[in-house]
Enzyme design. Structure first.
Site, mmCIF file in Angstrom:
data_model
loop_
_atom_site.group_PDB
_atom_site.id
_atom_site.type_symbol
_atom_site.label_atom_id
_atom_site.label_comp_id
_atom_site.label_asym_id
_atom_site.label_seq_id
_atom_site.Cartn_x
_atom_site.Cartn_y
_atom_site.Cartn_z
ATOM 1 C CB THR A 156 21.524 31.240 62.019
ATOM 2 O OG1 THR A 156 21.426 30.126 62.876
ATOM 3 C CG2 THR A 156 21.070 32.478 62.720
ATOM 4 N N GLY B 110 20.596 28.160 71.729
ATOM 5 C CA GLY B 110 21.910 28.583 71.222
ATOM 6 C C GLY B 110 22.188 30.045 71.514
ATOM 7 C CB THR C 55 25.456 32.499 61.603
ATOM 8 O OG1 THR C 55 25.212 31.132 61.213
ATOM 9 C CG2 THR C 55 26.475 33.102 60.647
ATOM 10 N N GLY C 56 26.690 30.298 63.652
ATOM 11 C CA GLY C 56 27.726 29.293 63.852
ATOM 12 C C GLY C 56 27.376 28.395 65.017
HETATM 13 N N1 ASP Z 1 24.051 29.844 66.033
HETATM 14 C C1 ASP Z 1 22.949 28.966 65.842
HETATM 15 C C2 ASP Z 1 22.789 28.120 67.074
HETATM 16 O O1 ASP Z 1 23.786 27.684 67.623
HETATM 17 C C3 ASP Z 1 23.090 28.073 64.656
HETATM 18 C C4 ASP Z 1 23.533 28.720 63.385
HETATM 19 O O2 ASP Z 1 23.975 29.857 63.374
HETATM 20 O O3 ASP Z 1 23.429 28.090 62.368
HETATM 21 O O4 ASP Z 1 21.686 27.835 67.443
#
Ligand code: ASP
Length: 330
Positions: A198, A228, A249-250
């Site tokens: 992200t 998300g 992010t995560g």
């Molecule tokens: N947080 C984002 C989600 O769960 C994914 C990411 O940050 O890579 O959609």
């Protein structure tokens, strides 16, 4: 004993100075901006020098865009939106062009933005044809009476607002497509840490206004219209001039459950904690429920926090003093 008055005056002076320091406001930067390009398994041993350079160059380009908006007196909102465009338009990151694929081989993008001055916010979720979802989020914030629009409705709104609509094939990248195939082939062995990427940006402008924005393709192999944390105000994004601006992010489900972005701001607001202390507490809470990821944040003085519990997070910081930093490993 004859030195007693001297000693007492020295002690008094010391008390005055230390008392003064404890109440002194930290130095406030004229402006500052932080970015991330996702947290996950980012290891030096897996990165070729060419690939590393590509990432650093793109982070640099994004920081330069944000820096010049703020230097010229632009708002933190403009800086966040235009900086995120650079990252959305790059196939290196899981946002805009380069977004990951859903289980059924589509791209469903999420984004949100928040303005710390008046707590206004906007978001889009599950959109498949808006070139720059962060701009759609901003339009929702400024030109609609809602906070979040999803799917087809969001696309119709974005088109009415004059945003660039693209064919869904625009988002295709071979590497993300191959990654989905890999996962589909051995779904059970999938490492959840490998799914992130992200993008996000937080900024403070010369007027002291904070803004935060986040944009993503979500998680590879997501199903059933999964949304998300990124488009959820309080989970993936939050900004309040009183405290801080945050972009996460995560693994989104964990960030939603903890309301990470808002929790950081609340700890600062209600317990008077520093950004550093608040982000440490929240990262520890994420560890406790085995959530993986990271976040970037700026406080009202322009001081950054960029933290993660994964092996890396693409990230960078720039400020009015000419400091520019980029990192990817922990
Ligand atoms: N947080 C984002 C989600 O769960 C994914 C990411 O940050 O890579 O959609």
């Amino acid at each position: 004993m004859k030195n007693l008055p001297l000693l007492l005056s020295a002690l008094l002076l010391f008390l005055i100075i230390s008392c003064d320091n404890s109440t002194k406001e930290p130095e406030k930067l004229e402006y500052a901006l932080c970015i991330h390009g996702g947290a996950g398994t980012i290891l030096k041993k897996n990165m070729s020098p060419e690939r590393e350079k590509e990432y650093f160059d793109k982070l640099d380009e994004a920081l330069t865009v944000g820096d010049s908006v703020l230097k010229n007196g632009g708002s933190a909102l403009d800086a966040v939106e235009l900086t995120i465009h650079v990252l959305e338009n790059s196939p290196l990151f899981n946002a805009g062009k380069g977004s990951v694929f859903t289980h059924s081989g589509k791209n469903e993008l999420d984004a949100s933005i928040m303005w710390g001055k008046d707590l206004n916010a906007g978001a889009v979720a599950g959109v498949g044809n808006i070139k720059n979802p962060i701009s759609a989020a901003r339009k929702v914030m400024e030109n609609s009476e809602h906070v979040m629009l999803s799917g087809k409705g969001a696309s119709i709104f974005a088109e009415q607002e004059g945003l660039t609509i693209v064919d869904s094939s625009y988002f295709f990248t071979e590497s993300r497509w191959n990654y989905l195939q890999q996962i589909l082939n051995k779904e059970r062995e999938m490492k959840r840490t490998d799914r992130h990427g992200t993008v996000g940006c937080v900024a403070i402008d010369k007027e002291g206004n904070l803004a935060a924005g986040t944009s993503t393709g979500g998680m590879t192999n997501k199903r059933f219209g999964r949304i998300g944390d990124s488009p959820i105000i309080g989970a993936g994004t939050y900004a309040n001039n009183k405290t801080c601006a945050v972009s996460c992010t995560g693994h989104g489900e964990y960030f939603i459950r903890l309301g990470i972005a808002r929790d950081i701001a609340s700890l600062m607001e209600y317990q008077n904690l520093s950004l550093d202390d608040a982000t440490n507490i929240v990262l520890e809470k994420l560890n406790q429920i085995n959530g993986l990821g990271g976040f970037i944040a700026l406080d009202k003085y322009g001081k950054p926090a960029m933290k993660m519990n994964t092996s890396g997070m693409y990230r960078g910081y720039v400020n009015s003093k000419g400091i520019k930093e980029k990192y990817m490993y922990k």
